[in-house]
Design an enzyme around this catalytic site. Sequence first.
Site, PDB file in Angstrom:
ATOM      1  N   TYR A 107      -8.805   5.191   8.030  1.00 29.59           N
ATOM      2  CA  TYR A 107      -8.931   5.522   9.459  1.00 29.59           C
ATOM      3  C   TYR A 107     -10.033   6.582   9.581  1.00 29.59           C
ATOM      4  O   TYR A 107      -9.914   7.662   8.982  1.00 29.59           O
ATOM      5  CB  TYR A 107      -7.623   6.114   9.998  1.00 29.59           C
ATOM      6  CG  TYR A 107      -6.510   5.100  10.191  1.00 29.59           C
ATOM      7  CD1 TYR A 107      -5.712   4.691   9.139  1.00 29.59           C
ATOM      8  CD2 TYR A 107      -6.258   4.575  11.459  1.00 29.59           C
ATOM      9  CE1 TYR A 107      -4.677   3.771   9.336  1.00 29.59           C
ATOM     10  CE2 TYR A 107      -5.227   3.656  11.667  1.00 29.59           C
ATOM     11  CZ  TYR A 107      -4.445   3.264  10.597  1.00 29.59           C
ATOM     12  OH  TYR A 107      -3.431   2.357  10.797  1.00 29.59           O
TER      13      TYR A 107
ATOM     14  N   LYS B 106       2.126  -0.399  15.194  1.00 28.45           N
ATOM     15  CA  LYS B 106       3.567  -0.481  15.474  1.00 28.45           C
ATOM     16  C   LYS B 106       4.016  -1.716  16.270  1.00 28.45           C
ATOM     17  O   LYS B 106       5.212  -2.008  16.338  1.00 28.45           O
ATOM     18  CB  LYS B 106       4.009   0.768  16.268  1.00 28.45           C
ATOM     19  CG  LYS B 106       3.979   2.041  15.455  1.00 28.45           C
ATOM     20  CD  LYS B 106       5.197   2.150  14.558  1.00 28.45           C
ATOM     21  CE  LYS B 106       5.047   3.158  13.451  1.00 28.45           C
ATOM     22  NZ  LYS B 106       4.751   2.629  12.139  1.00 28.45           N
TER      23      LYS B 106
ATOM     24  N   HIS C 207       0.849  -1.198   0.000  1.00 24.66           N
ATOM     25  CA  HIS C 207       0.000   0.000   0.000  1.00 24.66           C
ATOM     26  C   HIS C 207       0.878   1.240   0.000  1.00 24.66           C
ATOM     27  O   HIS C 207       1.680   1.423   0.911  1.00 24.66           O
ATOM     28  CB  HIS C 207      -0.886   0.047   1.249  1.00 24.66           C
ATOM     29  CG  HIS C 207      -2.002  -0.949   1.233  1.00 24.66           C
ATOM     30  ND1 HIS C 207      -3.052  -0.892   2.110  1.00 24.66           N
ATOM     31  CD2 HIS C 207      -2.236  -2.003   0.424  1.00 24.66           C
ATOM     32  CE1 HIS C 207      -3.879  -1.893   1.858  1.00 24.66           C
ATOM     33  NE2 HIS C 207      -3.404  -2.583   0.843  1.00 24.66           N
TER      34      HIS C 207
ATOM     35  N   PRO D  39      -3.022  -0.180  19.113  1.00 20.82           N
ATOM     36  CA  PRO D  39      -2.807  -0.603  17.718  1.00 20.82           C
ATOM     37  C   PRO D  39      -3.025   0.484  16.664  1.00 20.82           C
ATOM     38  O   PRO D  39      -2.757   0.248  15.484  1.00 20.82           O
ATOM     39  CB  PRO D  39      -3.813  -1.744  17.526  1.00 20.82           C
ATOM     40  CG  PRO D  39      -4.839  -1.547  18.582  1.00 20.82           C
ATOM     41  CD  PRO D  39      -4.161  -0.885  19.726  1.00 20.82           C
TER      42      PRO D  39
ATOM     43  N   TYR E 177       4.579   6.350   9.924  1.00 18.54           N
ATOM     44  CA  TYR E 177       3.725   5.200   9.615  1.00 18.54           C
ATOM     45  C   TYR E 177       4.500   4.126   8.841  1.00 18.54           C
ATOM     46  O   TYR E 177       4.373   2.938   9.137  1.00 18.54           O
ATOM     47  CB  TYR E 177       2.498   5.669   8.825  1.00 18.54           C
ATOM     48  CG  TYR E 177       1.387   4.654   8.827  1.00 18.54           C
ATOM     49  CD1 TYR E 177       0.510   4.542   9.909  1.00 18.54           C
ATOM     50  CD2 TYR E 177       1.214   3.780   7.758  1.00 18.54           C
ATOM     51  CE1 TYR E 177      -0.490   3.589   9.927  1.00 18.54           C
ATOM     52  CE2 TYR E 177       0.216   2.828   7.764  1.00 18.54           C
ATOM     53  CZ  TYR E 177      -0.643   2.744   8.857  1.00 18.54           C
ATOM     54  OH  TYR E 177      -1.630   1.796   8.872  1.00 18.54           O
TER      55      TYR E 177
HETATM   56  P1  FAD Z   1       3.330 -12.219  21.183  1.00 20.83           P
HETATM   57  O1  FAD Z   1       2.850 -12.212  19.783  1.00 20.83           O
HETATM   58  O2  FAD Z   1       2.332 -11.982  22.269  1.00 20.83           O
HETATM   59  O3  FAD Z   1       4.060 -13.611  21.416  1.00 20.83           O
HETATM   60  C1  FAD Z   1       4.434 -14.054  22.692  1.00 20.83           C
HETATM   61  C2  FAD Z   1       4.406 -15.565  22.701  1.00 20.83           C
HETATM   62  O4  FAD Z   1       4.835 -16.026  23.969  1.00 20.83           O
HETATM   63  C3  FAD Z   1       3.007 -16.118  22.486  1.00 20.83           C
HETATM   64  O5  FAD Z   1       3.024 -17.087  21.474  1.00 20.83           O
HETATM   65  C4  FAD Z   1       2.634 -16.692  23.848  1.00 20.83           C
HETATM   66  O6  FAD Z   1       1.757 -17.804  23.729  1.00 20.83           O
HETATM   67  C5  FAD Z   1       3.985 -17.074  24.387  1.00 20.83           C
HETATM   68  N1  FAD Z   1       4.033 -17.179  25.839  1.00 20.83           N
HETATM   69  C6  FAD Z   1       3.378 -16.437  26.769  1.00 20.83           C
HETATM   70  N2  FAD Z   1       3.678 -16.826  28.002  1.00 20.83           N
HETATM   71  C7  FAD Z   1       4.558 -17.857  27.875  1.00 20.83           C
HETATM   72  C8  FAD Z   1       5.234 -18.672  28.797  1.00 20.83           C
HETATM   73  N3  FAD Z   1       5.063 -18.521  30.098  1.00 20.83           N
HETATM   74  N4  FAD Z   1       6.058 -19.618  28.321  1.00 20.83           N
HETATM   75  C9  FAD Z   1       6.252 -19.778  26.987  1.00 20.83           C
HETATM   76  N5  FAD Z   1       5.623 -19.028  26.065  1.00 20.83           N
HETATM   77  C10 FAD Z   1       4.793 -18.071  26.498  1.00 20.83           C
HETATM   78  N6  FAD Z   1      -0.531  -4.859  16.680  1.00 20.83           N
HETATM   79  C11 FAD Z   1      -0.774  -4.177  15.560  1.00 20.83           C
HETATM   80  O7  FAD Z   1       0.152  -3.543  15.048  1.00 20.83           O
HETATM   81  N7  FAD Z   1      -2.027  -4.212  14.998  1.00 20.83           N
HETATM   82  C12 FAD Z   1      -3.068  -4.947  15.555  1.00 20.83           C
HETATM   83  O8  FAD Z   1      -4.169  -4.988  15.031  1.00 20.83           O
HETATM   84  C13 FAD Z   1      -2.836  -5.656  16.741  1.00 20.83           C
HETATM   85  N8  FAD Z   1      -3.821  -6.395  17.334  1.00 20.83           N
HETATM   86  C14 FAD Z   1      -3.536  -7.081  18.502  1.00 20.83           C
HETATM   87  C15 FAD Z   1      -4.547  -7.852  19.131  1.00 20.83           C
HETATM   88  C16 FAD Z   1      -4.274  -8.534  20.332  1.00 20.83           C
HETATM   89  C17 FAD Z   1      -5.376  -9.345  21.014  1.00 20.83           C
HETATM   90  C18 FAD Z   1      -2.988  -8.450  20.901  1.00 20.83           C
HETATM   91  C19 FAD Z   1      -2.700  -9.160  22.219  1.00 20.83           C
HETATM   92  C20 FAD Z   1      -1.991  -7.714  20.251  1.00 20.83           C
HETATM   93  C21 FAD Z   1      -2.258  -7.020  19.043  1.00 20.83           C
HETATM   94  N9  FAD Z   1      -1.268  -6.267  18.385  1.00 20.83           N
HETATM   95  C22 FAD Z   1      -1.530  -5.585  17.262  1.00 20.83           C
HETATM   96  C23 FAD Z   1       0.084  -6.208  18.840  1.00 20.83           C
HETATM   97  C24 FAD Z   1       0.966  -7.217  18.105  1.00 20.83           C
HETATM   98  O9  FAD Z   1       0.205  -8.334  17.740  1.00 20.83           O
HETATM   99  C25 FAD Z   1       2.084  -7.534  19.051  1.00 20.83           C
HETATM  100  O10 FAD Z   1       2.847  -6.342  19.219  1.00 20.83           O
HETATM  101  C26 FAD Z   1       2.983  -8.668  18.584  1.00 20.83           C
HETATM  102  O11 FAD Z   1       2.267  -9.884  18.636  1.00 20.83           O
HETATM  103  C27 FAD Z   1       4.221  -8.736  19.466  1.00 20.83           C
HETATM  104  O12 FAD Z   1       4.910  -9.921  19.232  1.00 20.83           O
HETATM  105  P2  FAD Z   1       5.643 -10.684  20.419  1.00 20.83           P
HETATM  106  O13 FAD Z   1       6.293 -11.845  19.774  1.00 20.83           O
HETATM  107  O14 FAD Z   1       6.424  -9.714  21.200  1.00 20.83           O
HETATM  108  O15 FAD Z   1       4.480 -11.150  21.401  1.00 20.83           O
HETATM  109  C1  PHB Z   2      -4.961  -4.497  10.762  1.00 19.20           C
HETATM  110  O1  PHB Z   2      -5.041  -4.659   9.523  1.00 19.20           O
HETATM  111  O2  PHB Z   2      -5.207  -5.410  11.560  1.00 19.20           O
HETATM  112  C2  PHB Z   2      -4.575  -3.165  11.296  1.00 19.20           C
HETATM  113  C3  PHB Z   2      -4.303  -2.143  10.426  1.00 19.20           C
HETATM  114  C4  PHB Z   2      -3.935  -0.896  10.926  1.00 19.20           C
HETATM  115  C5  PHB Z   2      -3.872  -0.712  12.296  1.00 19.20           C
HETATM  116  C6  PHB Z   2      -4.143  -1.749  13.167  1.00 19.20           C
HETATM  117  C7  PHB Z   2      -4.513  -2.988  12.669  1.00 19.20           C
HETATM  118  O3  PHB Z   2      -3.532   0.513  12.777  1.00 19.20           O
END
Ligand code: FAD
Ligand code: PHB
Length: 409
Positions: free
Chosen positions: A204, A300, A75, A296, A388
């Site tokens: 948005y 980021k 995009h 979100p 962005y």
């Molecule tokens: P995570 O993806 O949370 O991965 C952590 C991993 O550790 C998981 O697989 C978990 O199961 C595992 N874990 C937890 N505890 C333990 C343990 N005790 N032992 C072993 N493993 C463990 N960001 C956006 O930019 N846009 C969005 O739309 C968006 N939507 C989101 C929706 C939700 C519900 C959540 C929670 C987050 C969202 N985010 C979004 C944020 C983005 O998804 C996260 O920033 C990203 O997943 C970060 O990656 P990570 O690997 O740090 O953490």
């Molecule tokens: C998404 O596509 O899930 C999405 C896009 C933009 C955002 C957050 C989530 O700011």
Amino acid sequence: MGSLRTQVGIVGAGPAGLLLGHLLHLNGIDTVVVEARSRDYVIDRVRAGVLEQGTVDLLVALGVSTGLCRAGLRHEGLYVTFDGRRHRIDLADLTGGKAITIYGQNEVVRDLIDARSATTRPLYFGAEGVSVHGLETSKPVLRFQHGGTDHEVHCDFIAGCDGSHGICRPSIPAGAQTVYERVYPFGWLGILAEAAPSSDELVYTYHERGFALFSMRSPRITRLYLQVPADEPIESWSDEAIWDEMLTRMTTRDGWRPNVGRILQKSVTPMRSFVAAPMRYGRLFLAGDSAHIVPPTGAKGLNLAASDVLVLTRALRAFYEQGRTEWLDEYSNVCVRRVWRAQRFSWWMTSTLHRFPNESAFDHQRQIADLDYLTSSRAAMTSLAEQYVGLPAEVSFESAGLQLHTASR
Ligand code: FAD
Ligand code: PHB
């Protein structure tokens, strides 16, 4: 009791843990990844969708971009709507050709799990009772149960990539970190719908009734979000009520609106900003959501996780190849600077585009003026665009042992 020895024990197989595992693999550094959930659960979890240019370039440089290049949607702009009018912000024009790519986080995770499996390095799904010990020593230990057996992994370092509800951050003694937090009085109700996206780019929307966001996952799947009160039970929203509210907030004066289709998945996510610093305690290094959470709105979260592990890889590579520790010592400072800039951007996007309980008429008019300025000033649009698509990386790919290939598309 199974006893293992590795260089870096990684807790969590989300984007941070899997990316780190692959980066270290390419540098010949041995890792054991331990994940609490099942493989299917980790792959099916619907979350982020926006990849910054730098995250795309990283996946390409890692050689895990086949799916991304085939199905990622590049995009070069996005829309901001207020007062029923859509305004386009030309990201590519304003940033010298940079763009974002829509590719679901669950697809990124699937691709990285496949790449990990191909290396045959260990990745334990469904680990129970995960705990970390000896963080102040030079031989920290990771313990867990798997398949009814107790396991102990002797490591040089532990990477806490276990997200916001993990065990690594709580293993740091109180007082060794400072925590900064802001909780927002609303959440996002998100849906995946079987409907062709009616716009090629994200929209948005600021509306009297609250924020709404139009996004997508593929040419057949639309992803939409609505601002709802914090802790809103998803059960209180029927599919009909969701579509009514989406259409009320998103339909513009020129008649643009999302296509309606079967809702495949729906959930509510609370919104908060959180930073725990420093992102290191002894031989434990936190990366991704275990150290910081952004609302979100700025898209980021996943991108910050990718940037953390690139910085950590540079530090671990310098340690193993040259016995140098200064990049390990600098890890938290380098990451935290980017984290705060992303926090500021995400807070600003969130505050500008959402309705707040108890806001005054003054606050409302100021938000409208902010959006008016944003969509009419090239300087304001450039500021949004460069943040962005992603600010420049703190460390080069070469310093993390990667060759730089730019995305082929
Ligand atoms: P995570 O993806 O949370 O991965 C952590 C991993 O550790 C998981 O697989 C978990 O199961 C595992 N874990 C937890 N505890 C333990 C343990 N005790 N032992 C072993 N493993 C463990 N960001 C956006 O930019 N846009 C969005 O739309 C968006 N939507 C989101 C929706 C939700 C519900 C959540 C929670 C987050 C969202 N985010 C979004 C944020 C983005 O998804 C996260 O920033 C990203 O997943 C970060 O990656 P990570 O690997 O740090 O953490
Ligand atoms: C998404 O596509 O899930 C999405 C896009 C933009 C955002 C957050 C989530 O700011």
